[in-house]
Design an enzyme around this catalytic site. Structure first.
Site, mmCIF file in Angstrom:
data_model
loop_
_atom_site.group_PDB
_atom_site.id
_atom_site.type_symbol
_atom_site.label_atom_id
_atom_site.label_comp_id
_atom_site.label_asym_id
_atom_site.label_seq_id
_atom_site.Cartn_x
_atom_site.Cartn_y
_atom_site.Cartn_z
ATOM 1 N N ASP A 148 0.835 -1.202 0.000
ATOM 2 C CA ASP A 148 0.000 0.000 0.000
ATOM 3 C C ASP A 148 0.869 1.251 0.000
ATOM 4 O O ASP A 148 1.801 1.379 0.791
ATOM 5 C CB ASP A 148 -0.917 0.019 1.233
ATOM 6 N N GLU A 195 -17.311 0.935 5.715
ATOM 7 C CA GLU A 195 -18.500 0.141 5.427
ATOM 8 C C GLU A 195 -19.188 -0.329 6.702
ATOM 9 O O GLU A 195 -18.557 -0.526 7.735
ATOM 10 C CB GLU A 195 -18.121 -1.062 4.558
ATOM 11 N N THR A 245 -21.830 -1.566 -3.127
ATOM 12 C CA THR A 245 -20.662 -1.767 -3.983
ATOM 13 C C THR A 245 -20.849 -2.957 -4.931
ATOM 14 O O THR A 245 -21.909 -3.555 -4.986
ATOM 15 C CB THR A 245 -19.402 -2.004 -3.130
ATOM 16 N N GLU A 253 -21.299 2.022 -6.075
ATOM 17 C CA GLU A 253 -19.889 2.161 -6.424
ATOM 18 C C GLU A 253 -19.412 0.880 -7.086
ATOM 19 O O GLU A 253 -19.956 -0.201 -6.845
ATOM 20 C CB GLU A 253 -19.013 2.380 -5.168
ATOM 21 N N LEU A 290 -13.898 -2.663 -7.718
ATOM 22 C CA LEU A 290 -12.542 -2.770 -8.249
ATOM 23 C C LEU A 290 -12.350 -1.757 -9.372
ATOM 24 O O LEU A 290 -13.310 -1.354 -10.029
ATOM 25 C CB LEU A 290 -12.283 -4.182 -8.776
#
Length: 514
Positions: free
Chosen positions: A109, A187, A343, A381, A384
């Site tokens: 990350d 979430e 999502t 949304e 990925l």
């Protein structure tokens, strides 16, 4: 342009007589995670200026607790004010996320923003403030819900009230939505599948209720139910197990027993109550502002087609064929006039490995149908990063599941779509060209509209939440109902194609003879 000064000539467009602007679905783009650095410094994103050419409606961004409140009740909004001002100057609108969770932390990350150090220091003395699995492994990416409920709700409330005070000038037209983070990744869920602890797709995940607070709460609930001997599950496996490898999720497993049902009800009810309490605080913090509240629900699509729905259960969504796990969340959100943001709307079943028994298409259909039945708005949304026509067409199909209605508002449609995310890959020439077509299709081939809410679900001053719903009333929504029918494909594909061309020709001929 509302909240963004005078609209450019390109954006000044009147609605034509033969157009139905209620078909227009707004498109927002998520900004890069590092747009505000880990040092709380505004990194001027040149990419933001390029978005305007795609005629998107606005942007979404995380407002990180870990950056703003470095000391208790000491807030530094300087960098965010600079960024908000730039968004306003670019003629865009804004969805702000109250991000009470950690950003990043996995190997590789680039951006890592933990929750405030002083909260982590509290966790050093009392690690039970963090979610805990059966082995005792703590997860510091967000505070455990029972600690939040009993000790620190005031921290979230103060943060949101400080945001309102600091951004009061931007709450008049620029900011359209306040999405309230209710768990990991913002979430409404438990951190049941953390990559930082070795989880990989499509592992079933693990229950996260073994801190001392939740253990005590469960024991008290079981005792009141006449079963003091019941304990938290010890047969639910580990992160990367399959359902059949466990006693809890296997055929005729614990999850279908009286004990298992009691546990799953308690586990999911705690999540619902947690979300309800924080959204109530958000409602109080932004009362009277012309914004909409929202909360995100995760698209846990793997093992959806397994009888146990194991990955959903560990996440806190008690969803089975005979027990709807999402409509109760929607019913809770309805108390606060909140949008349900879902999502994985870009995914198709055929894209998933067969061994994962995934059902993203059926899951999206179930969740969106449940929210519409509870008469709340839905936003979506992609889960990925995708830049291809297949993903775009799937998002378009889910945005207007029965297509454009040329005679009025669509029977069902989402309020807005947030696209993940702005970056170099999106702005590559070929990708960005296709993205522009996608935005145009989301807008139902209509010209840019600076105030689309005037034709669908207007933004009004936020009212006080309704009186608290009883859990009994919320759980009546667990009754499974058939989802609304969705068309197989969108009627406005981004690539056009022969079938789309034929439809357009026939539509033109019909209009000429009317």
């Amino acid at each position: 342009m509302d909240g963004g000064g005078e609209a450019s000539p390109l954006h000044r467009s009147a609605v034509k007589d033969n157009e139905v602007p209620a078909n227009y679905v707004s498109v927002y783009v998520m900004l890069p995670l590092g747009v505000i650095s880990s040092d709380n410094v505004f990194e001027n994103p040149e990419e933001l200026r390029k978005l305007k050419s795609a005629e998107v409606d606005g942007v979404m961004m995380d407002v990180w607790w870990g950056l703003i409140e470095s000391k208790p009740r000491s807030y530094d909004w300087t960098a965010y004010r600079k960024l908000f001002q730039m968004v306003k100057e670019e003629g865009l609108r804004l969805q702000a996320i109250m991000s009470f969770h950690q950003c990043g932390g996995n190997v590789g990350d680039v951006v890592y923003i933990p929750i405030p150090q002083w909260v982590r220091d509290i966790g050093g003395d009392n690690p039970d403030i963090f979610y805990t699995n059966r082995k005792g492994t703590r997860n510091p990416e967000t505070s455990a819900l029972e600690w939040i409920t009993s000790l620190s709700l005031v921290l979230y409330s103060d943060y949101m009230r400080s945001f309102r005070k600091a951004m009061s000038d931007f709450l008049e037209g620029l900011i359209t939505d306040i999405e309230v983070g209710l768990g990991p990744a913002g979430e409404t869920r438990y951190p049941s599948y953390p990559e930082t602890q070795g989880w990989v797709f499509p592992g079933i995940g693990e229950f996260q209720c073994y801190d001392k607070y939740l253990k005590a709460d469960f024991k008290e609930a079981a005792t009141k139910a006449g079963h003091p001997e019941w304990e938290l599950p010890d047969d639910a496996g580990e992160y990367n197990d399959t359902p059949e490898a466990t006693g809890f999720f296997g055929a005729n497993g614990t999850y279908v027993t009286e004990k298992g049902k009691f546990f799953l009800t308690w586990y999911s009810n705690k999540l619902i109550k947690h979300g309800d309490q924080i959204l109530d605080l958000a409602n109080q913090a932004f009362l009277g502002c012309k914004v909409k509240l929202a909360a995100k629900v995760s698209g846990v699509h793997w093992w959806y087609k397994d009888d146990s729905h194991a990955a959903e259960l560990t996440t806190g969504y008690y969803n089975l064929k005979d027990h709807d796990g999402y409509r109760p969340l929607a019913r809770m959100l309805s108390r606060h006039y909140a949008i349900l943001n879902f999502t994985c709307v870009e995914m198709k079943d055929s894209e998933q490995p067969a061994t994962a028994k995934s059902g993203p298409e059926e899951l999206v259909q179930q969740v969106l149908s449940g929210a519409w039945r509870e008469e709340i708005e839905v936003a979506c949304e992609n889960a990925l990063n995708r830049y291809d026509k297949y993903a775009y067409n799937q998002m378009l199909r889910n945005a207007r599941p029965n297509g454009v209605n040329k005679n009025g508002p669509p029977k069902h449609r989402i309020t807005s779509l947030t696209y993940l995310r702005l970056g170099d890959d999106l702005l590559k020439s070929s990708n960005f060209s296709l993205f522009k077509v996608f935005v145009r299709r989301m807008h139902a081939n209509l010209d840019f509209n600076p105030n689309p809410e005037n034709y669908f679900k207007p933004i009004v001053p936020l009212e006080r939440s309704k009186p608290e719903f009883s859990m009994e009333y919320i759980l009546k929504a667990t009754e499974p109902l058939e989802p609304f029918p969705f068309d197989d494909e969108t009627d406005m594909p981004v690539d056009g194609g022969f079938a789309y061309w034929i439809k357009q020709v026939f539509a033109k001929l019909i209009s000429l003879f009317k």
